[in-house]
Design a protein around this motif. Structure first.
Motif, mmCIF file in Angstrom:
data_model
loop_
_atom_site.group_PDB
_atom_site.id
_atom_site.type_symbol
_atom_site.label_atom_id
_atom_site.label_comp_id
_atom_site.label_asym_id
_atom_site.label_seq_id
_atom_site.Cartn_x
_atom_site.Cartn_y
_atom_site.Cartn_z
ATOM 1 N N PRO A 283 37.967 56.848 35.690
ATOM 2 C CA PRO A 283 35.838 57.486 35.833
ATOM 3 C C PRO A 283 36.184 56.206 37.322
ATOM 4 C CG PRO A 283 37.062 55.335 33.876
ATOM 5 C CD PRO A 283 38.129 56.805 34.700
ATOM 6 N N VAL A 284 37.144 56.562 38.290
ATOM 7 C CA VAL A 284 36.834 55.773 39.350
ATOM 8 C C VAL A 284 35.547 56.085 40.410
ATOM 9 C CG1 VAL A 284 38.114 57.874 40.587
ATOM 10 C CG2 VAL A 284 37.754 54.676 41.430
ATOM 11 N N THR A 285 34.923 54.918 40.247
ATOM 12 C CA THR A 285 33.403 54.994 41.376
ATOM 13 C C THR A 285 33.543 55.051 42.695
ATOM 14 O OG1 THR A 285 33.097 52.879 41.290
ATOM 15 C CG2 THR A 285 32.085 54.288 39.861
ATOM 16 N N ALA A 286 35.064 54.018 43.606
ATOM 17 C CA ALA A 286 34.906 54.106 44.883
ATOM 18 C C ALA A 286 36.753 53.696 45.609
ATOM 19 C CB ALA A 286 33.755 52.846 45.968
ATOM 20 N N VAL A 287 37.009 53.880 46.305
ATOM 21 C CA VAL A 287 38.660 53.487 46.713
ATOM 22 C C VAL A 287 37.476 52.892 48.329
ATOM 23 C CG1 VAL A 287 40.585 54.478 47.177
ATOM 24 C CG2 VAL A 287 39.606 55.518 45.279
ATOM 25 N N ASN A 288 39.073 52.728 48.430
ATOM 26 C CA ASN A 288 38.939 51.568 50.152
ATOM 27 C C ASN A 288 40.026 51.150 50.371
ATOM 28 O OD1 ASN A 288 37.612 50.564 52.214
ATOM 29 N ND2 ASN A 288 36.121 48.963 52.176
ATOM 30 N N TYR A 289 40.607 52.199 51.226
ATOM 31 C CA TYR A 289 42.266 51.272 51.700
ATOM 32 C C TYR A 289 41.874 50.457 53.308
ATOM 33 C CZ TYR A 289 46.262 51.816 53.956
ATOM 34 O OH TYR A 289 47.841 51.512 54.548
ATOM 35 N N ILE A 290 41.632 48.791 52.710
ATOM 36 C CA ILE A 290 40.298 48.085 53.323
ATOM 37 C C ILE A 290 41.320 47.797 54.573
ATOM 38 C CG2 ILE A 290 40.208 45.567 53.523
ATOM 39 C CD1 ILE A 290 38.877 45.834 50.898
ATOM 40 N N PRO A 291 40.675 47.991 55.653
ATOM 41 C CA PRO A 291 40.789 47.909 57.252
ATOM 42 C C PRO A 291 41.432 46.548 57.380
ATOM 43 C CG PRO A 291 39.185 49.323 57.113
ATOM 44 C CD PRO A 291 39.220 48.649 55.823
ATOM 45 N N GLU A 292 40.267 45.574 56.840
ATOM 46 C CA GLU A 292 40.594 44.061 57.178
ATOM 47 C C GLU A 292 41.682 43.663 57.130
ATOM 48 O OE1 GLU A 292 37.909 45.666 56.454
ATOM 49 O OE2 GLU A 292 36.377 44.886 57.667
ATOM 50 N N SER A 293 42.125 43.893 55.935
ATOM 51 C CA SER A 293 43.470 43.733 55.128
ATOM 52 C C SER A 293 45.102 44.311 56.096
ATOM 53 C CB SER A 293 43.669 44.509 53.671
ATOM 54 O OG SER A 293 44.424 45.610 53.999
ATOM 55 N N GLY A 294 44.498 44.666 57.269
ATOM 56 C CA GLY A 294 45.931 45.640 57.934
ATOM 57 C C GLY A 294 46.819 46.118 57.096
ATOM 58 N N SER A 295 45.815 47.554 56.565
ATOM 59 C CA SER A 295 45.774 47.989 56.859
ATOM 60 C C SER A 295 47.360 47.958 54.477
ATOM 61 C CB SER A 295 46.571 49.554 56.523
ATOM 62 O OG SER A 295 45.471 49.828 58.077
ATOM 63 N N GLN A 296 47.168 46.885 54.170
ATOM 64 C CA GLN A 296 47.920 46.347 52.502
ATOM 65 C C GLN A 296 47.115 46.252 51.503
ATOM 66 O OE1 GLN A 296 51.493 45.164 53.750
ATOM 67 N NE2 GLN A 296 51.162 46.621 54.538
ATOM 68 N N LEU A 297 46.124 46.447 51.663
ATOM 69 C CA LEU A 297 45.585 46.667 50.721
ATOM 70 C C LEU A 297 44.795 47.283 49.867
ATOM 71 C CD1 LEU A 297 44.073 44.207 48.117
ATOM 72 C CD2 LEU A 297 42.575 44.102 49.254
ATOM 73 N N LEU A 298 44.577 47.887 48.795
ATOM 74 C CA LEU A 298 44.401 49.404 48.528
ATOM 75 C C LEU A 298 42.961 48.637 46.684
ATOM 76 C CD1 LEU A 298 43.442 52.150 48.622
ATOM 77 C CD2 LEU A 298 44.977 52.469 46.012
ATOM 78 N N VAL A 299 41.861 48.756 47.989
ATOM 79 C CA VAL A 299 40.533 48.549 45.994
ATOM 80 C C VAL A 299 39.582 49.373 45.618
ATOM 81 C CG1 VAL A 299 38.740 46.843 45.808
ATOM 82 C CG2 VAL A 299 40.064 46.422 48.227
ATOM 83 N N VAL A 300 39.844 49.607 44.235
ATOM 84 C CA VAL A 300 39.635 50.749 43.407
ATOM 85 C C VAL A 300 38.318 50.468 42.685
ATOM 86 C CG1 VAL A 300 39.545 52.831 41.967
ATOM 87 C CG2 VAL A 300 41.644 51.980 43.534
ATOM 88 N N SER A 301 37.468 50.764 42.183
ATOM 89 C CA SER A 301 35.968 50.501 41.212
ATOM 90 C C SER A 301 36.302 51.520 40.286
ATOM 91 C CB SER A 301 34.812 49.972 41.822
ATOM 92 O OG SER A 301 34.393 51.089 43.245
ATOM 93 N N THR A 302 36.556 51.042 39.468
ATOM 94 C CA THR A 302 36.164 52.127 38.013
ATOM 95 C C THR A 302 35.490 51.168 36.820
ATOM 96 O OG1 THR A 302 37.162 52.497 36.639
ATOM 97 C CG2 THR A 302 38.287 50.587 36.795
ATOM 98 N N LYS A 303 34.898 52.438 36.512
ATOM 99 C CA LYS A 303 34.338 51.463 35.178
ATOM 100 C C LYS A 303 35.149 51.909 34.025
ATOM 101 C CE LYS A 303 30.384 55.335 35.150
ATOM 102 N NZ LYS A 303 29.419 54.092 35.025
ATOM 103 N N THR A 304 35.258 51.467 33.301
ATOM 104 C CA THR A 304 36.451 50.482 32.437
ATOM 105 C C THR A 304 36.131 51.057 30.864
ATOM 106 O OG1 THR A 304 35.576 48.336 31.881
ATOM 107 C CG2 THR A 304 36.656 49.090 33.078
ATOM 108 N N PRO A 305 36.100 52.822 29.775
ATOM 109 C CA PRO A 305 36.325 52.405 28.785
ATOM 110 C C PRO A 305 36.947 52.253 27.980
ATOM 111 C CG PRO A 305 36.985 53.977 30.359
ATOM 112 C CD PRO A 305 37.099 53.566 31.131
ATOM 113 N N PHE A 306 38.544 51.876 28.462
ATOM 114 C CA PHE A 306 39.592 51.594 27.444
ATOM 115 C C PHE A 306 40.042 50.560 28.351
ATOM 116 C CE2 PHE A 306 41.788 54.540 29.978
ATOM 117 C CZ PHE A 306 40.849 55.361 30.194
ATOM 118 N N ALA A 307 41.311 49.055 28.180
ATOM 119 C CA ALA A 307 42.071 48.554 28.660
ATOM 120 C C ALA A 307 42.962 49.283 29.340
ATOM 121 C CB ALA A 307 42.596 47.949 27.619
#
Lengths: 490, 82
Positions: free
Chosen positions: A343-367
């Motif tokens: 149940p991902v809501t957004a993904v951002n391969y963050i330019p400011e990280s020098g393309s090293q960091l992927l951030v994912v926001s999500t709902k968390t229905p389980f562990a």
């Protein structure tokens, strides 16, 4: 706006009309000067639009030692405005990364096969046989200390799977060894690595075409990790809402965008390698050590009259490489995660990280959903496996706001439960990895699980955010907003 | 004429280099950055000889060593990929 741009020239013209490109008429040296100007510009521009203090794209009209008309262009996508122009966003001034992701995904899901034409502007001049001479092109020495003159830094490397009709495009760096040989960085886990292995197993040469100065969408797709078996040229058609005109190469059967500036055709011979690298890269460091890598033997060079060699001087973020790679990569990952039910809501391969960091926001229905996300991302392979850090957060964080990401990292990461290190294939560009890990492609991955534990009571254990829209009652928020101007505030 | 060589190209040839023997090596033309294959004698201390061209040595990270060497090119060889 002239979208879709048939070639890089109409794109540059449109940028110039919008004050987002300048022509540099002073002669510049291909040996470090063009790179130094481009690098400094990216660093002071900070990815902003020109109107907000950013820097324009550059067209160097005079290159030292080259005939009139042989030009260099750089920083083509080093801000959101130009990236938005490339993709046909209706409001480039205010375009957001997630909006560009939606535009991309529409094209990705509705590909249109290219149209074969008999001739194209890229064929205006041809160098074959003994006339082949890569030094006729203004390939820059981009950074001091690079392994040579990198002719391919903002370009397409096209290769075809020998067993199917799949043609892969990628932006794999290419340098000149001598007048008719080039070197290329091929990382095994990338799509070109998969194709190259097939040719190597058959002990056959692999046809390659390096396309420089293609139309902007083609260049964008070269930096985007389409799935295995998916041809980037088809996605370009989907983004343009019309087929891309392509023409057959002179000495191999690959098709290339017909109005590209320069096409260098060749083949990678089995078991032939030469020292390639190092090169200042998008990670912000010159981290990949020199090593023996494949050689492209050039079989033809074709180019337009007054050719423009597009280049990138990669380094500290944010520059054209970071923005270019972010959009398609994030969109493809988000789509893939949703397809498996996350149940991902957004993904951002963050330019400011020098393309090293992927951030994912999500709902968390389980562990442990963060672990599932990390595994699903790395299963995609290719460029999707190139970043070393994944940060997963609850969907109350705007992951396109770097300040919010920064705050979430330092407020939601617990040293014991949040940090997970695993071994996944990598490449040679990881700055934090010791030399051996860079050479062997074994730098580990870190998952930062920034989601609130699912067994925490949402009102007792999960701390409420101390923000205007959360910690004040709704009627107080409305009262303040209603009276904002009366307080004398803007 | 000035040249460059990358340090790791010389790995395994240190004794030959130190003793002044001819070695086969790829050099970079400092003007064009073309890779040229040569048979040459490397001179680690340029003060030792008035002959030869300046040779800059870079490590695998691209950093150039402070003191240049010299190189006396005996013969140009065919490109390694021909």
């Amino acid at each position: 706006m002239a979208f879709p741009y048939e070639d890089i020239r109409t794109f540059l013209d449109d940028c110039e009309k919008n004050k987002e490109a300048v022509r540099v008429n002073k002669e510049v040296d291909w040996n470090l000067e063009a790179g130094a100007i481009t690098r400094r510009q990216a660093e002071i521009g900070k990815g902003l639009t020109v109107e907000k203090g950013g820097q324009p794209a550059l067209l160097f009209e005079k290159v030292k030692g080259f005939p009139k008309g042989f030009r260099l262009a750089s920083n083509l996508s080093s801000n959101m405005y130009r990236m938005a122009l490339m993709m046909g966003h209706p409001d480039p001034e205010n375009a957001r990364l997630d909006e560009l992701q939606e535009i991309f995904m529409d094209g990705y899901k509705n590909p249109i096969k290219p149209m074969l034409v008999s001739d194209g502007a890229c064929k205006e001049n041809k160098l074959l046989g003994k006339d082949i001479d890569l030094y006729k092109l203004p390939a820059p020495m981009v950074h001091d200390g690079d392994g040579g003159r990198y002719i391919g830094t903002y370009h397409i490397v096209a290769t075809k799977d020998p067993d199917t009709e799949w043609v892969n495009w990628g932006m794999y760096r290419v340098l000149i060894h001598n007048k008719n040989n080039m070197g290329v960085l091929i990382v095994p886990l990338q799509n070109i690595g998969l194709i190259a292995r097939k040719y190597a197993e058959k002990n056959e040469p692999m046809p390659v075409s390096v396309v420089i100065g293609a139309d902007p969408l083609s260049l964008f797709m070269a930096a985007t990790p389409a799935a295995v078996g998916f041809s980037e040229a088809d996605v370009v058609g989907g983004l343009r809402k019309a087929p891309l005109k392509m023409v057959k190469c002179e000495t191999n059967d690959l098709l290339v965008p017909a109005d590209s500036e320069i096409v260098i055709e060749g083949e990678i011979l089995p078991n032939v390698t030469a020292f390639e690298g190092p090169f200042g890269e998008y990670t912000g460091y010159r981290a990949s050590p020199r090593d023996k890598r494949p050689v492209i033997k050039v079989t033809a060079i074709t180019y337009r009259n007054d050719p423009i060699l597009t280049m990138s001087c990669m380094g500290l973020p944010v520059d054209d490489s970071h923005i270019l790679a972010s959009i398609g990569t994030s969109a493809i990952i988000k789509d893939a995660l949703k397809k498996v039910g996350i149940p991902v809501t957004a993904v951002n391969y963050i330019p400011e990280s020098g393309s090293q960091l992927l951030v994912v926001s999500t709902k968390t229905p389980f562990a442990h959903i963060a672990t599932w996300i990390k595994d699903a991302v790395y299963a995609l392979g290719g460029m999707c496996a190139y970043f070393r850090y994944i940060f997963v957060v609850n969907d109350d964080v705007d992951i396109f706001n770097v300040n919010e990401v920064f705050h979430a990292f330092f407020s939601r990461i617990h040293p014991d439960r949040s940090i997970h290190v695993s071994r996944n294939p990598s490449g040679p560009l990881v700055p934090a990895a010791p030399l051996e890990e860079r050479k062997m492609g074994t730098a580990p991955v870190i998952l930062y699980d920034g989601t609130w534990p699912t067994d925490w009571h949402p009102f007792i254990a999960v701390p409420p955010k101390s923000s205007f829209d959360n910690i004040f009652p709704k009627d107080m928020q409305e009262k303040v907003l209603k009276n904002w101007k009366e307080y004398g505030l803007k | 004429m000035e040249w460059e060589v990358s340090r790791e190209i010389l790995y395994g040839m240190e004794e030959d280099v130190a003793s002044g023997k001819e070695i086969e090596v790829n050099l970079y033309n400092k003007e064009t950055y073309e890779v040229v294959s040569v048979r040459a004698i490397m001179i680690e201390s340029p003060d030792q000889s008035t002959e030869g061209d300046i040779l800059w040595v870079r490590d695998f990270n691209g950093r150039v060593e402070e003191k240049p060497w010299k190189v006396k090119i005996i013969e140009r060889l065919a490109s390694p990929w021909e």
